[in-house]
Design a protein around this motif. Structure first.
Motif, PDB file in Angstrom:
ATOM      1  N   GLU A  27      61.405  12.121  32.578  1.00 42.68           N
ATOM      2  CA  GLU A  27      60.170  11.685  33.219  1.00 42.68           C
ATOM      3  C   GLU A  27      59.542  12.916  33.862  1.00 42.68           C
ATOM      4  OE1 GLU A  27      60.633   7.117  34.572  1.00 42.68           O
ATOM      5  OE2 GLU A  27      61.747   8.516  35.816  1.00 42.68           O
ATOM      6  N   TYR A  28      58.230  12.851  34.060  1.00 43.79           N
ATOM      7  CA  TYR A  28      57.486  13.978  34.623  1.00 43.79           C
ATOM      8  C   TYR A  28      56.585  13.423  35.715  1.00 43.79           C
ATOM      9  CZ  TYR A  28      54.255  17.994  34.643  1.00 43.79           C
ATOM     10  OH  TYR A  28      53.485  19.070  34.988  1.00 43.79           O
ATOM     11  N   ILE A  29      56.898  13.776  36.971  1.00 41.63           N
ATOM     12  CA  ILE A  29      56.155  13.245  38.110  1.00 41.63           C
ATOM     13  C   ILE A  29      55.722  14.397  39.013  1.00 41.63           C
ATOM     14  CG2 ILE A  29      56.202  11.695  40.113  1.00 41.63           C
ATOM     15  CD1 ILE A  29      58.447  10.136  38.679  1.00 41.63           C
ATOM     16  N   ILE A  72      55.121   5.833  29.653  1.00 37.98           N
ATOM     17  CA  ILE A  72      53.870   5.404  30.259  1.00 37.98           C
ATOM     18  C   ILE A  72      53.240   6.639  30.905  1.00 37.98           C
ATOM     19  CG2 ILE A  72      52.798   3.980  32.052  1.00 37.98           C
ATOM     20  CD1 ILE A  72      53.805   2.352  29.679  1.00 37.98           C
ATOM     21  N   GLU A  73      52.025   6.972  30.477  1.00 32.46           N
ATOM     22  CA  GLU A  73      51.309   8.132  31.016  1.00 32.46           C
ATOM     23  C   GLU A  73      50.368   7.648  32.113  1.00 32.46           C
ATOM     24  OE1 GLU A  73      47.922  10.742  29.101  1.00 32.46           O
ATOM     25  OE2 GLU A  73      49.851  11.158  28.128  1.00 32.46           O
ATOM     26  N   LEU A  74      50.590   8.138  33.325  1.00 40.03           N
ATOM     27  CA  LEU A  74      49.758   7.758  34.461  1.00 40.03           C
ATOM     28  C   LEU A  74      49.082   9.005  35.017  1.00 40.03           C
ATOM     29  CD1 LEU A  74      52.241   5.317  36.238  1.00 40.03           C
ATOM     30  CD2 LEU A  74      50.281   4.721  34.809  1.00 40.03           C
ATOM     31  N   ARG A  75      47.797   8.881  35.314  1.00 36.82           N
ATOM     32  CA  ARG A  75      47.019  10.024  35.795  1.00 36.82           C
ATOM     33  C   ARG A  75      46.557   9.780  37.231  1.00 36.82           C
ATOM     34  NH1 ARG A  75      44.535  13.283  31.524  1.00 36.82           N
ATOM     35  NH2 ARG A  75      45.519  12.680  29.564  1.00 36.82           N
ATOM     36  N   VAL A  84      56.303   8.438  32.876  1.00 33.17           N
ATOM     37  CA  VAL A  84      57.462   7.712  33.392  1.00 33.17           C
ATOM     38  C   VAL A  84      57.941   6.716  32.346  1.00 33.17           C
ATOM     39  CG1 VAL A  84      56.893   7.978  35.846  1.00 33.17           C
ATOM     40  CG2 VAL A  84      55.924   6.071  34.564  1.00 33.17           C
ATOM     41  N   GLN A  85      59.168   6.271  32.517  1.00 37.36           N
ATOM     42  CA  GLN A  85      59.747   5.243  31.660  1.00 37.36           C
ATOM     43  C   GLN A  85      60.276   4.132  32.546  1.00 37.36           C
ATOM     44  OE1 GLN A  85      62.586   6.614  28.769  1.00 37.36           O
ATOM     45  NE2 GLN A  85      61.159   8.025  27.841  1.00 37.36           N
ATOM     46  N   PRO A  86      59.403   3.219  32.984  1.00 35.22           N
ATOM     47  CA  PRO A  86      59.881   2.105  33.812  1.00 35.22           C
ATOM     48  C   PRO A  86      60.932   1.296  33.056  1.00 35.22           C
ATOM     49  CG  PRO A  86      57.482   2.158  33.724  1.00 35.22           C
ATOM     50  CD  PRO A  86      57.972   3.122  32.703  1.00 35.22           C
ATOM     51  N   ASP A  87      61.849   0.692  33.801  1.00 27.86           N
ATOM     52  CA  ASP A  87      62.876  -0.121  33.153  1.00 27.86           C
ATOM     53  C   ASP A  87      62.258  -1.308  32.430  1.00 27.86           C
ATOM     54  OD1 ASP A  87      65.248   1.314  33.879  1.00 27.86           O
ATOM     55  OD2 ASP A  87      64.910   0.645  35.931  1.00 27.86           O
ATOM     56  N   LEU A  88      61.234  -1.883  33.017  1.00 26.73           N
ATOM     57  CA  LEU A  88      60.579  -3.063  32.464  1.00 26.73           C
ATOM     58  C   LEU A  88      59.136  -3.054  32.939  1.00 26.73           C
ATOM     59  CD1 LEU A  88      60.972  -5.861  31.036  1.00 26.73           C
ATOM     60  CD2 LEU A  88      61.760  -6.731  33.218  1.00 26.73           C
ATOM     61  N   MET A  89      58.220  -3.522  32.095  1.00 22.67           N
ATOM     62  CA  MET A  89      56.816  -3.554  32.493  1.00 22.67           C
ATOM     63  C   MET A  89      56.111  -4.690  31.785  1.00 22.67           C
ATOM     64  SD  MET A  89      56.329  -0.166  30.324  1.00 22.67           S
ATOM     65  CE  MET A  89      58.087  -0.133  30.164  1.00 22.67           C
ATOM     66  N   ILE A  90      55.017  -5.154  32.381  1.00 17.33           N
ATOM     67  CA  ILE A  90      54.149  -6.144  31.758  1.00 17.33           C
ATOM     68  C   ILE A  90      52.839  -5.443  31.431  1.00 17.33           C
ATOM     69  CG2 ILE A  90      52.975  -8.367  31.987  1.00 17.33           C
ATOM     70  CD1 ILE A  90      56.080  -8.513  32.024  1.00 17.33           C
ATOM     71  N   TYR A 103      50.791   5.023  20.537  1.00 20.56           N
ATOM     72  CA  TYR A 103      51.295   5.139  21.904  1.00 20.56           C
ATOM     73  C   TYR A 103      50.332   4.446  22.859  1.00 20.56           C
ATOM     74  CZ  TYR A 103      54.783   8.480  20.355  1.00 20.56           C
ATOM     75  OH  TYR A 103      55.835   9.078  19.713  1.00 20.56           O
ATOM     76  N   TYR A 104      50.885   3.736  23.824  1.00 16.05           N
ATOM     77  CA  TYR A 104      50.096   3.026  24.828  1.00 16.05           C
ATOM     78  C   TYR A 104      49.569   4.021  25.851  1.00 16.05           C
ATOM     79  CZ  TYR A 104      49.100  -0.174  28.719  1.00 16.05           C
ATOM     80  OH  TYR A 104      48.501  -0.863  29.746  1.00 16.05           O
ATOM     81  N   LYS A 105      48.274   3.945  26.166  1.00 15.04           N
ATOM     82  CA  LYS A 105      47.641   4.865  27.112  1.00 15.04           C
ATOM     83  C   LYS A 105      46.987   4.136  28.285  1.00 15.04           C
ATOM     84  CE  LYS A 105      48.820   8.541  24.949  1.00 15.04           C
ATOM     85  NZ  LYS A 105      49.857   9.397  25.515  1.00 15.04           N
ATOM     86  N   GLY A 106      47.370   2.887  28.525  1.00 17.20           N
ATOM     87  CA  GLY A 106      46.826   2.140  29.647  1.00 17.20           C
ATOM     88  C   GLY A 106      47.778   2.139  30.835  1.00 17.20           C
ATOM     89  N   VAL A 107      47.540   1.205  31.759  1.00 21.53           N
ATOM     90  CA  VAL A 107      48.358   1.074  32.967  1.00 21.53           C
ATOM     91  C   VAL A 107      48.954  -0.331  32.990  1.00 21.53           C
ATOM     92  CG1 VAL A 107      48.349   1.098  35.497  1.00 21.53           C
ATOM     93  CG2 VAL A 107      46.888   2.692  34.228  1.00 21.53           C
ATOM     94  N   PRO A 108      50.279  -0.449  33.021  1.00 19.70           N
ATOM     95  CA  PRO A 108      50.884  -1.777  33.105  1.00 19.70           C
ATOM     96  C   PRO A 108      50.440  -2.496  34.378  1.00 19.70           C
ATOM     97  CG  PRO A 108      52.547  -0.099  32.673  1.00 19.70           C
ATOM     98  CD  PRO A 108      51.274   0.610  33.006  1.00 19.70           C
TER      99      PRO A 108
END
Length: 189
Positions: A27-29, A72-75, A84-90, A103-108
């Protein structure tokens, strides 16, 4: 624990290069790279139980539960990109936010992290702040050590509500009416 290169933080390009050249998960934060260790049994059981609950709840609806590994790419800004790689997301907007490489580029809308000794600080502080500032609406922190689940509701980049559930209780979603998870079921191991 996060690391950069020497005493400086890693660039996003350095992170991408490392990710492409390695079989490990990262992960990259905020400029720091975090190696994701293999999870323990209690962690995996909690993720599996929650995924089953979420999968059944969202069956036939447009929302989709997803599990790690899934980047999951968050800006925070145009320059501050985090992965990040959340354990679970909706995810509510999967079709609208898939790029040409699938690849998904939105926000869960909802993210779940199951704590472990090696990720506790990152999940409870760094990721809480990241999710809050990047548009996630609800964040569940699942703690196998004390068998508790804390649910946060984020509104206007602030924590507007939170609740902690334990023992004979059931964790309740703030944003999805009727979505609940019995604590005893999550921690049945």
């Amino acid at each position: 624990m996060g690391y950069g290169y020497g005493d400086k933080k890693a660039t996003f390009e350095e992170f991408l290069k490392l990710q492409q050249e390695s079989e490990e998960r990262y992960e990259y934060i905020d400029g720091e790279i975090y190696l994701l260790a293999s999870p323990r049994t209690a962690h995996q059981i909690a993720v599996t139980e929650l995924f089953g609950i979420f999968y059944n709840f969202f069956q036939g609806k447009e929302w989709r539960p997803m599990v790690a590994p899934y980047d999951i790419e968050l800006r925070r800004s145009e320059e501050n990109i985090n992965v990040v790689q959340p354990d679970l997301m909706i995810i509510c907007d999967l079709k609208e936010n898939l790029n040409e490489d699938d690849y998904y580029k939105g926000v869960p809308s909802l993210v779940v992290e199951v704590l472990s000794n090696s990720t506790k600080r990152k999940d409870m502080i760094k990721k809480l702040d990241l999710y809050l500032s990047c548009g996630v609406k609800e964040y569940w922190i699942v703690n196998p050590d004390n068998k508790e689940v804390t649910v946060y509701l984020f509104e206007d980049h602030n924590i507007s509500k939170h609740a902690t559930y334990k023992a004979d209780e059931a964790a309740q979603s703030f944003i999805y009416e009727g979505l609940s998870a019995e604590i005893k079921r999550i921690f049945r191991f």
